[in-house]
Write a protein that holds these residues in place. Structure first.
Motif, PDB file in Angstrom:
ATOM      1  N   SER A   7     -26.499  15.914  24.244  1.00 44.85           N
ATOM      2  CA  SER A   7     -26.079  15.569  22.884  1.00 44.85           C
ATOM      3  C   SER A   7     -24.683  16.127  22.618  1.00 44.85           C
ATOM      4  N   LEU A   8     -24.044  15.604  21.590  1.00 43.73           N
ATOM      5  CA  LEU A   8     -22.725  16.101  21.208  1.00 43.73           C
ATOM      6  C   LEU A   8     -22.787  17.587  20.886  1.00 43.73           C
ATOM      7  N   GLU A   9     -23.851  18.024  20.235  1.00 42.00           N
ATOM      8  CA  GLU A   9     -24.004  19.442  19.906  1.00 42.00           C
ATOM      9  C   GLU A   9     -24.110  20.293  21.174  1.00 42.00           C
ATOM     10  N   GLU A  10     -24.822  19.791  22.199  1.00 38.45           N
ATOM     11  CA  GLU A  10     -24.938  20.524  23.451  1.00 38.45           C
ATOM     12  C   GLU A  10     -23.585  20.620  24.155  1.00 38.45           C
ATOM     13  N   VAL A  11     -22.837  19.517  24.171  1.00 42.48           N
ATOM     14  CA  VAL A  11     -21.503  19.531  24.793  1.00 42.48           C
ATOM     15  C   VAL A  11     -20.594  20.492  24.038  1.00 42.48           C
ATOM     16  N   ARG A  12     -20.632  20.455  22.716  1.00 39.18           N
ATOM     17  CA  ARG A  12     -19.821  21.386  21.922  1.00 39.18           C
ATOM     18  C   ARG A  12     -20.167  22.836  22.245  1.00 39.18           C
ATOM     19  N   ALA A  13     -21.446  23.137  22.386  1.00 42.05           N
ATOM     20  CA  ALA A  13     -21.867  24.511  22.680  1.00 42.05           C
ATOM     21  C   ALA A  13     -21.327  24.959  24.041  1.00 42.05           C
ATOM     22  N   ILE A  14     -21.395  24.083  25.038  1.00 41.89           N
ATOM     23  CA  ILE A  14     -20.891  24.423  26.363  1.00 41.89           C
ATOM     24  C   ILE A  14     -19.384  24.672  26.311  1.00 41.89           C
ATOM     25  N   PHE A  15     -18.644  23.771  25.670  1.00 42.76           N
ATOM     26  CA  PHE A  15     -17.185  23.894  25.660  1.00 42.76           C
ATOM     27  C   PHE A  15     -16.677  24.913  24.638  1.00 42.76           C
ATOM     28  N   SER A  16     -17.562  25.474  23.824  1.00 39.68           N
ATOM     29  CA  SER A  16     -17.137  26.579  22.958  1.00 39.68           C
ATOM     30  C   SER A  16     -16.812  27.806  23.802  1.00 39.68           C
ATOM     31  N   ASN A  17     -17.257  27.811  25.062  1.00 35.52           N
ATOM     32  CA  ASN A  17     -16.936  28.898  25.981  1.00 35.52           C
ATOM     33  C   ASN A  17     -15.518  28.797  26.523  1.00 35.52           C
ATOM     34  N   ARG A  19     -12.523  29.564  25.621  1.00 33.60           N
ATOM     35  CA  ARG A  19     -12.006  30.405  24.535  1.00 33.60           C
ATOM     36  C   ARG A  19     -10.589  30.050  24.104  1.00 33.60           C
ATOM     37  N   PHE A  20      -9.717  29.731  25.053  1.00 31.15           N
ATOM     38  CA  PHE A  20      -8.338  29.432  24.662  1.00 31.15           C
ATOM     39  C   PHE A  20      -8.290  28.169  23.822  1.00 31.15           C
ATOM     40  N   ALA A  21      -8.886  27.091  24.318  1.00 31.63           N
ATOM     41  CA  ALA A  21      -8.857  25.833  23.573  1.00 31.63           C
ATOM     42  C   ALA A  21      -9.620  25.958  22.257  1.00 31.63           C
ATOM     43  N   SER A  22     -10.806  26.540  22.308  1.00 32.53           N
ATOM     44  CA  SER A  22     -11.644  26.623  21.107  1.00 32.53           C
ATOM     45  C   SER A  22     -11.162  27.661  20.106  1.00 32.53           C
ATOM     46  N   ASP A  23     -10.959  28.889  20.582  1.00 35.10           N
ATOM     47  CA  ASP A  23     -10.641  29.983  19.665  1.00 35.10           C
ATOM     48  C   ASP A  23      -9.156  30.045  19.315  1.00 35.10           C
ATOM     49  N   ALA A  24      -8.293  30.034  20.326  1.00 30.29           N
ATOM     50  CA  ALA A  24      -6.855  30.193  20.071  1.00 30.29           C
ATOM     51  C   ALA A  24      -6.235  28.943  19.459  1.00 30.29           C
ATOM     52  N   CYS A  25      -6.657  27.770  19.923  1.00 25.74           N
ATOM     53  CA  CYS A  25      -6.034  26.527  19.431  1.00 25.74           C
ATOM     54  C   CYS A  25      -6.873  25.803  18.396  1.00 25.74           C
ATOM     55  N   GLY A  26      -8.150  26.089  18.322  1.00 19.47           N
ATOM     56  CA  GLY A  26      -9.006  25.429  17.344  1.00 19.47           C
ATOM     57  C   GLY A  26      -9.450  24.035  17.752  1.00 19.47           C
ATOM     58  N   CYS A  27      -9.460  23.746  19.061  1.00 22.36           N
ATOM     59  CA  CYS A  27      -9.867  22.420  19.541  1.00 22.36           C
ATOM     60  C   CYS A  27     -11.355  22.187  19.285  1.00 22.36           C
ATOM     61  N   ARG A  28     -11.666  20.961  18.892  1.00 19.75           N
ATOM     62  CA  ARG A  28     -13.047  20.538  18.643  1.00 19.75           C
ATOM     63  C   ARG A  28     -13.345  19.284  19.450  1.00 19.75           C
ATOM     64  N   VAL A  29     -14.581  19.178  19.928  1.00 20.20           N
ATOM     65  CA  VAL A  29     -15.040  17.971  20.605  1.00 20.20           C
ATOM     66  C   VAL A  29     -15.573  17.017  19.540  1.00 20.20           C
ATOM     67  N   VAL A  30     -15.021  15.809  19.504  1.00 23.43           N
ATOM     68  CA  VAL A  30     -15.434  14.789  18.532  1.00 23.43           C
ATOM     69  C   VAL A  30     -16.359  13.763  19.187  1.00 23.43           C
ATOM     70  N   GLU A  31     -16.024  13.350  20.405  1.00 26.19           N
ATOM     71  CA  GLU A  31     -16.839  12.410  21.181  1.00 26.19           C
ATOM     72  C   GLU A  31     -16.889  12.919  22.612  1.00 26.19           C
ATOM     73  N   ALA A  32     -18.042  12.697  23.269  1.00 26.64           N
ATOM     74  CA  ALA A  32     -18.170  13.117  24.668  1.00 26.64           C
ATOM     75  C   ALA A  32     -19.152  12.202  25.377  1.00 26.64           C
ATOM     76  N   ALA A  33     -18.697  11.607  26.460  1.00 29.34           N
ATOM     77  CA  ALA A  33     -19.536  10.764  27.311  1.00 29.34           C
ATOM     78  C   ALA A  33     -18.952  10.833  28.712  1.00 29.34           C
ATOM     79  N   ARG A  34     -19.696  10.346  29.682  1.00 27.55           N
ATOM     80  CA  ARG A  34     -19.190  10.314  31.053  1.00 27.55           C
ATOM     81  C   ARG A  34     -17.907   9.493  31.082  1.00 27.55           C
ATOM     82  N   GLY A  35     -16.794  10.134  31.482  1.00 25.04           N
ATOM     83  CA  GLY A  35     -15.519   9.431  31.606  1.00 25.04           C
ATOM     84  C   GLY A  35     -14.760   9.205  30.317  1.00 25.04           C
TER      85      GLY A  35
END
Length: 136
Positions: A7-17, A19-35
């Motif tokens: 799920s999108l929530e599961e992908v977000r949880a994985i990529f919250s790790n 740290r640079f993209a998520s914490d320092a830059c504030g990047c968020r995953v909006v859509e995620a699918a294979r490719g």
């Protein structure tokens, strides 16, 4: 490997790790699918260079992050081998949006492209990556 059915929530949880993209830059995953992935961040004063534009490293970060999401969902662990970016225009809006898609995905290598725009549709950058699928 991130399951293709995650799920999108599961992908977000994985990529919250990421740290640079998520914490320092504030990047968020909006859509995620294979490719395919869409990631974004709100432009803050911390993203700006001395001339007031968005720092190239911040633009690259959201593109790299989107390609990482797109290439790791439904695939073996994937890492970047080579990256290029071309800066096209200054951002005029308040948010950067990176849309990454696979161009060709092979057994060992993947080729991805990413377009970065602001929320007004201004083309800010385009990036490409060659990625390697690691066999675990």
């Amino acid at each position: 490997m991130i399951d293709e059915g995650a799920s999108l929530e599961e992908v977000r949880a994985i990529f919250s790790n990421d740290r640079f993209a998520s914490d320092a830059c504030g990047c968020r995953v909006v859509e995620a699918a294979r490719g395919h992935a869409v990631c974004e961040f709100d432009i803050t004063a911390g993203h700006r260079n001395e001339k007031g534009g968005v720092m190239g490293g911040a633009i690259f970060t959201v593109a790299d992050f989107a390609m990482a999401v797109a290439s790791n969902v439904g695939s073996p662990t994937t890492v970047s081998v080579s990256s290029t970016i071309e800066f096209m225009s200054a951002a005029r809006g308040t948010r950067l949006i990176a849309t990454a898609d696979v161009e060709k995905d092979g057994r060992t290598l993947g080729f991805y492209r990413c377009v970065v725009t602001d929320e007004l549709g201004t083309p800010v950058a385009r990036a490409t990556q060659t990625l390697m699928h690691l066999r675990e």
